[in-house]
Design a protein around this motif. Structure first.
Motif, PDB file in Angstrom:
ATOM      1  N   ARG A 158       9.213   7.829   4.155  1.00  0.00           N
ATOM      2  CA  ARG A 158       8.453   8.763   2.962  1.00  0.00           C
ATOM      3  C   ARG A 158      10.158   9.246   2.107  1.00  0.00           C
ATOM      4  O   ARG A 158      11.143   9.204   2.461  1.00  0.00           O
ATOM      5  CB  ARG A 158       7.986   9.963   2.793  1.00  0.00           C
ATOM      6  N   LEU A 179      -0.368   2.526   4.592  1.00  0.00           N
ATOM      7  CA  LEU A 179      -1.731   2.515   4.201  1.00  0.00           C
ATOM      8  C   LEU A 179      -2.133   3.674   5.280  1.00  0.00           C
ATOM      9  O   LEU A 179      -1.742   3.414   6.499  1.00  0.00           O
ATOM     10  CB  LEU A 179      -2.799   1.248   4.423  1.00  0.00           C
ATOM     11  N   ARG A 180      -2.361   4.448   4.577  1.00  0.00           N
ATOM     12  CA  ARG A 180      -2.184   5.963   5.833  1.00  0.00           C
ATOM     13  C   ARG A 180      -1.345   6.413   7.286  1.00  0.00           C
ATOM     14  O   ARG A 180      -1.480   6.713   7.719  1.00  0.00           O
ATOM     15  CB  ARG A 180      -3.490   5.974   7.045  1.00  0.00           C
ATOM     16  N   THR A 210      -4.371   0.674  -2.177  1.00  0.00           N
ATOM     17  CA  THR A 210      -3.675  -0.845  -1.547  1.00  0.00           C
ATOM     18  C   THR A 210      -2.991  -1.511  -2.954  1.00  0.00           C
ATOM     19  O   THR A 210      -3.012  -0.773  -3.883  1.00  0.00           O
ATOM     20  CB  THR A 210      -4.844  -1.811  -1.285  1.00  0.00           C
ATOM     21  N   SER A 261      -4.298   7.250   0.065  1.00  0.00           N
ATOM     22  CA  SER A 261      -3.728   6.491   0.415  1.00  0.00           C
ATOM     23  C   SER A 261      -4.664   5.565  -0.914  1.00  0.00           C
ATOM     24  O   SER A 261      -5.549   5.177  -1.301  1.00  0.00           O
ATOM     25  CB  SER A 261      -3.761   5.619   1.646  1.00  0.00           C
ATOM     26  N   SER A 318       1.047  -1.388  -0.042  1.00  0.00           N
ATOM     27  CA  SER A 318      -0.214   0.094  -0.079  1.00  0.00           C
ATOM     28  C   SER A 318       0.770   1.068   0.573  1.00  0.00           C
ATOM     29  O   SER A 318       2.402   1.293   0.562  1.00  0.00           O
ATOM     30  CB  SER A 318      -0.765  -0.408   1.358  1.00  0.00           C
ATOM     31  N   MET A 319       0.181   2.218  -0.835  1.00  0.00           N
ATOM     32  CA  MET A 319       0.872   3.412  -0.863  1.00  0.00           C
ATOM     33  C   MET A 319       0.564   4.290  -0.523  1.00  0.00           C
ATOM     34  O   MET A 319      -0.650   4.574  -0.447  1.00  0.00           O
ATOM     35  CB  MET A 319       1.987   3.856  -2.538  1.00  0.00           C
ATOM     36  N   SER A 320       0.646   6.066  -0.154  1.00  0.00           N
ATOM     37  CA  SER A 320       0.578   7.269   0.454  1.00  0.00           C
ATOM     38  C   SER A 320       1.113   8.364  -0.200  1.00  0.00           C
ATOM     39  O   SER A 320       2.159   8.597  -0.452  1.00  0.00           O
ATOM     40  CB  SER A 320       0.330   7.272   2.191  1.00  0.00           C
ATOM     41  N   TRP A 321       0.441   9.099  -0.151  1.00  0.00           N
ATOM     42  CA  TRP A 321       1.005  10.247  -0.122  1.00  0.00           C
ATOM     43  C   TRP A 321       0.830  11.150   1.053  1.00  0.00           C
ATOM     44  O   TRP A 321      -0.755  11.194   1.571  1.00  0.00           O
ATOM     45  CB  TRP A 321       0.395  11.105  -1.752  1.00  0.00           C
ATOM     46  N   LYS A 331       5.649   4.882   1.984  1.00  0.00           N
ATOM     47  CA  LYS A 331       4.890   2.911   1.891  1.00  0.00           C
ATOM     48  C   LYS A 331       4.357   2.557   3.369  1.00  0.00           C
ATOM     49  O   LYS A 331       4.369   3.054   4.404  1.00  0.00           O
ATOM     50  CB  LYS A 331       6.147   2.228   2.016  1.00  0.00           C
ATOM     51  N   TRP A 386      -1.816  13.736   6.232  1.00  0.00           N
ATOM     52  CA  TRP A 386      -1.716  12.724   5.323  1.00  0.00           C
ATOM     53  C   TRP A 386      -2.793  12.771   4.406  1.00  0.00           C
ATOM     54  O   TRP A 386      -3.563  13.691   4.679  1.00  0.00           O
ATOM     55  CB  TRP A 386      -2.547  11.240   6.148  1.00  0.00           C
ATOM     56  N   CYS A 442       5.987  10.476  -0.801  1.00  0.00           N
ATOM     57  CA  CYS A 442       4.996   9.559  -1.202  1.00  0.00           C
ATOM     58  C   CYS A 442       5.705   8.819   0.289  1.00  0.00           C
ATOM     59  O   CYS A 442       6.678   8.637   0.446  1.00  0.00           O
ATOM     60  CB  CYS A 442       5.455   8.831  -2.169  1.00  0.00           C
TER      61      CYS A 442
END
Length: 116
Positions: free
Chosen positions: A106, A100-101, A52, A50, A33-36, A98, A47, A96
């Motif tokens: 980063r 979820l949420r 998945t 995100s 999963s990845m997030s910004w 690594k 945050w 970005c």
């Protein structure tokens, strides 16, 4: 070692669009999963989105929902953030991350400035 490199930040006028990219390496991107997240000048980390691993679940903060779109290319290990209808309040360093949420690990970030 997790390596995340953001790019695409620049100065734009209010109402314009911009797409950010994040090149990932050092881990199995397609299984992660990845997030910004972003950090406005003088502010804390926020945050904002995100996705998945397979893209089946996507989450947005209230501040960007309906204007920003997170996406990914698992074949190229790249995460994207399409930003539309940008506002001055969107001015921030964008990262970005690594997970979820997640806010970490980063990258070093890319600066987006929204100004008339």
């Amino acid at each position: 070692e997790v390596r995340l490199v953001e790019s695409g930040g620049t100065t734009v006028a209010p109402g314009e669009s911009l797409r950010l990219s994040c090149a990932a390496s050092g881990f199995t991107f397609s299984a992660s999963s990845m997030s910004w997240v972003r950090q406005a000048p003088g502010g804390g980390l926020e945050w904002i989105a995100s996705m998945t691993a397979g893209g089946g679940n996507i989450f947005y903060s209230d501040s960007v929902r309906g204007r920003f779109t997170i996406s990914r290319d698992n074949g190229k290990s790249i995460l994207f953030l399409q930003m539309r209808s940008l506002k001055t309040a969107d001015t921030a360093m964008y990262y970005c991350a690594k997970g979820l949420r997640a806010v970490a690990p980063r990258g070093q970030g890319t600066l987006v400035t929204v100004s008339s």
